[in-house]
Design a protein around this motif. Sequence first.
Motif, PDB file in Angstrom:
ATOM      1  N   THR A   1       3.593   5.796  -4.333  1.00 22.95           N
ATOM      2  CA  THR A   1       2.192   5.950  -4.713  1.00 22.95           C
ATOM      3  C   THR A   1       1.340   4.873  -4.072  1.00 22.95           C
ATOM      4  OG1 THR A   1       0.796   6.702  -6.533  1.00 22.95           O
ATOM      5  CG2 THR A   1       1.884   4.592  -6.858  1.00 22.95           C
ATOM      6  N   SER A   2       0.024   5.101  -4.152  1.00 18.76           N
ATOM      7  CA  SER A   2      -0.958   4.185  -3.582  1.00 18.76           C
ATOM      8  C   SER A   2      -1.916   3.755  -4.684  1.00 18.76           C
ATOM      9  CB  SER A   2      -1.751   4.903  -2.489  1.00 18.76           C
ATOM     10  OG  SER A   2      -2.937   4.195  -2.186  1.00 18.76           O
ATOM     11  N   PHE A   3      -2.303   2.480  -4.653  1.00 16.13           N
ATOM     12  CA  PHE A   3      -3.318   1.989  -5.591  1.00 16.13           C
ATOM     13  C   PHE A   3      -4.625   1.684  -4.863  1.00 16.13           C
ATOM     14  CE2 PHE A   3       0.791   0.263  -7.463  1.00 16.13           C
ATOM     15  CZ  PHE A   3       0.930   1.283  -8.398  1.00 16.13           C
TER      16      PHE A   3
ATOM     17  N   ASN B   1       0.855  -1.195   0.000  1.00 18.69           N
ATOM     18  CA  ASN B   1       0.000   0.000   0.000  1.00 18.69           C
ATOM     19  C   ASN B   1       0.893   1.247   0.000  1.00 18.69           C
ATOM     20  OD1 ASN B   1       0.518   0.832   2.897  1.00 18.69           O
ATOM     21  ND2 ASN B   1      -0.365  -1.204   3.221  1.00 18.69           N
ATOM     22  N   GLY B   2       0.260   2.408  -0.073  1.00 14.10           N
ATOM     23  CA  GLY B   2       1.022   3.654  -0.163  1.00 14.10           C
ATOM     24  C   GLY B   2       1.743   4.012   1.122  1.00 14.10           C
ATOM     25  N   THR B   3       1.121   3.690   2.246  1.00 13.69           N
ATOM     26  CA  THR B   3       1.745   3.970   3.540  1.00 13.69           C
ATOM     27  C   THR B   3       3.023   3.145   3.695  1.00 13.69           C
ATOM     28  OG1 THR B   3      -0.492   4.299   4.420  1.00 13.69           O
ATOM     29  CG2 THR B   3       1.290   4.123   6.026  1.00 13.69           C
ATOM     30  N   ASP B   4       2.945   1.870   3.316  1.00 15.74           N
ATOM     31  CA  ASP B   4       4.142   1.017   3.333  1.00 15.74           C
ATOM     32  C   ASP B   4       5.223   1.604   2.425  1.00 15.74           C
ATOM     33  OD1 ASP B   4       2.940  -0.791   4.996  1.00 15.74           O
ATOM     34  OD2 ASP B   4       2.952  -2.467   3.587  1.00 15.74           O
TER      35      ASP B   4
ATOM     36  N   SER C   1      -9.888   4.119  -4.549  1.00 16.13           N
ATOM     37  CA  SER C   1     -10.373   5.433  -4.983  1.00 16.13           C
ATOM     38  C   SER C   1      -9.263   6.342  -5.511  1.00 16.13           C
ATOM     39  CB  SER C   1     -11.081   6.130  -3.818  1.00 16.13           C
ATOM     40  OG  SER C   1     -10.149   6.389  -2.786  1.00 16.13           O
ATOM     41  N   LYS C   2      -8.021   5.873  -5.520  1.00 15.96           N
ATOM     42  CA  LYS C   2      -6.941   6.700  -6.083  1.00 15.96           C
ATOM     43  C   LYS C   2      -7.067   6.741  -7.607  1.00 15.96           C
ATOM     44  CE  LYS C   2      -5.438   7.739  -2.162  1.00 15.96           C
ATOM     45  NZ  LYS C   2      -4.398   7.491  -1.206  1.00 15.96           N
ATOM     46  N   ASN C   3      -6.325   7.622  -8.248  1.00 15.29           N
ATOM     47  CA  ASN C   3      -6.494   7.804  -9.699  1.00 15.29           C
ATOM     48  C   ASN C   3      -6.172   6.537 -10.490  1.00 15.29           C
ATOM     49  OD1 ASN C   3      -6.839  10.371  -8.678  1.00 15.29           O
ATOM     50  ND2 ASN C   3      -5.955  11.354 -10.486  1.00 15.29           N
TER      51      ASN C   3
END
Length: 375
Positions: A186-188, A60-63, A191-193
């Motif tokens: 980045t995060s996937f 994830n994006g936080t990781d 709801s991300k782009n």
Amino acid sequence: MEKIQMVDLKSQYQKIKTEVDAGIQEVIDSTTFIKGGKVVDFQRNLENYLQVKHVIPVGNGTDALQIALMAMGLKPGDEVITPTFTFIATAEVVALLGLTPVVVDVDFDTFNISVDSIRKAITPKTKAIVPVHLFGQNANMEAILEIAKEHKLFVIEDACQSIGSVYTFSDGREFQSGTMGDVGCTSFFPSKNLGCFGDGGALFTNDDELAAKMRAVANHGMQVRYYHDFVGVNSRLDSIQAAVLDVKLRYLDDYCAARKAAADYYNKAFSVSDKLITPEHSPFSSHVYHQYTLKLNGVNRGELIKYLNEKGVPAMIYYPVPLHLQKAYQDPRYKAGDFPVAEKLCDCVMSLPMHTELTEEQLEHITKSVLEFVK
Ligand SMILES: *Cc1c(COP(=O)(O)O)cnc(C)c1O
């Protein structure tokens, strides 16, 4: 008219269902759920799209943010500069690693980290800057990279909201968001782009050594199997998510264009009212409108949101409280009033529905409803 939503993932899925379902089925048939061919395919395709040497898929994006910081070998007490107006993850990982988050103010126009504030916050302990490309447009990277070079600081871009946005340097060179600093994250999140059907994220870098280190950190600190050179984490993108992302990556430019078209519609409609300040578009960055965020000028925000909800129009506040006023991040160094721009933004921002499937009928209803209230 279809029910209006902040994000409409269902209609988006319907249009690519055949391709997505086939990709997922392929993974199930292969039973390579982790580190499968799909993850490598997607990684290569994203490297190609971003024109970056290494994409490292993670959980994830936080990781991604945490792994980037871990790979830089920072020590407890080292200071990391981040904006106070952002999603919490940016500072959370800094605190979690025992590093010291140093928060700075943002620019009122673009919501992005203020370059002057960065300069003032630098101390001998500063080791890194984490600019957040908030709501879908890049922070002033040319200035940030200059400061970083001067003070020998790492730059970790939080590109969780800005994938696909392009930054233009004053010499005309163009870079994809997240590929300018030492590392981009980045995060996937759905709801991300560029969102998958669960959790996912990635790191970007052009630095071979850092790439190897981050890949190892994400895999239990392991480069040779069962030999652990440093403390790592377990963070990976699974093959089913990669299959979804590999399809959606092909549409990313179309998705960005659809968001831009919706933002253009909003901007035009709202230009008639001086009570609605439409989002400023910086000259050096394209905008992929992860959020469409208005600043309200002399409007009762709570009443407006209530009115909109009654009209079937959702609206959200991103973000209601700046970092330095969050309970978990209380710090004797900071108090209310220290970051007046961010605090003002928290009081006056309002985000409207923004996604790839907004119809003209919906946009008309949304803008009409907002304008009815503010007159
Ligand atoms: C979404 C987001 C993150 C975290 O991503 P997750 O995949 O949810 O962990 C970090 N920073 C910003 C600015 C984000 O918008």
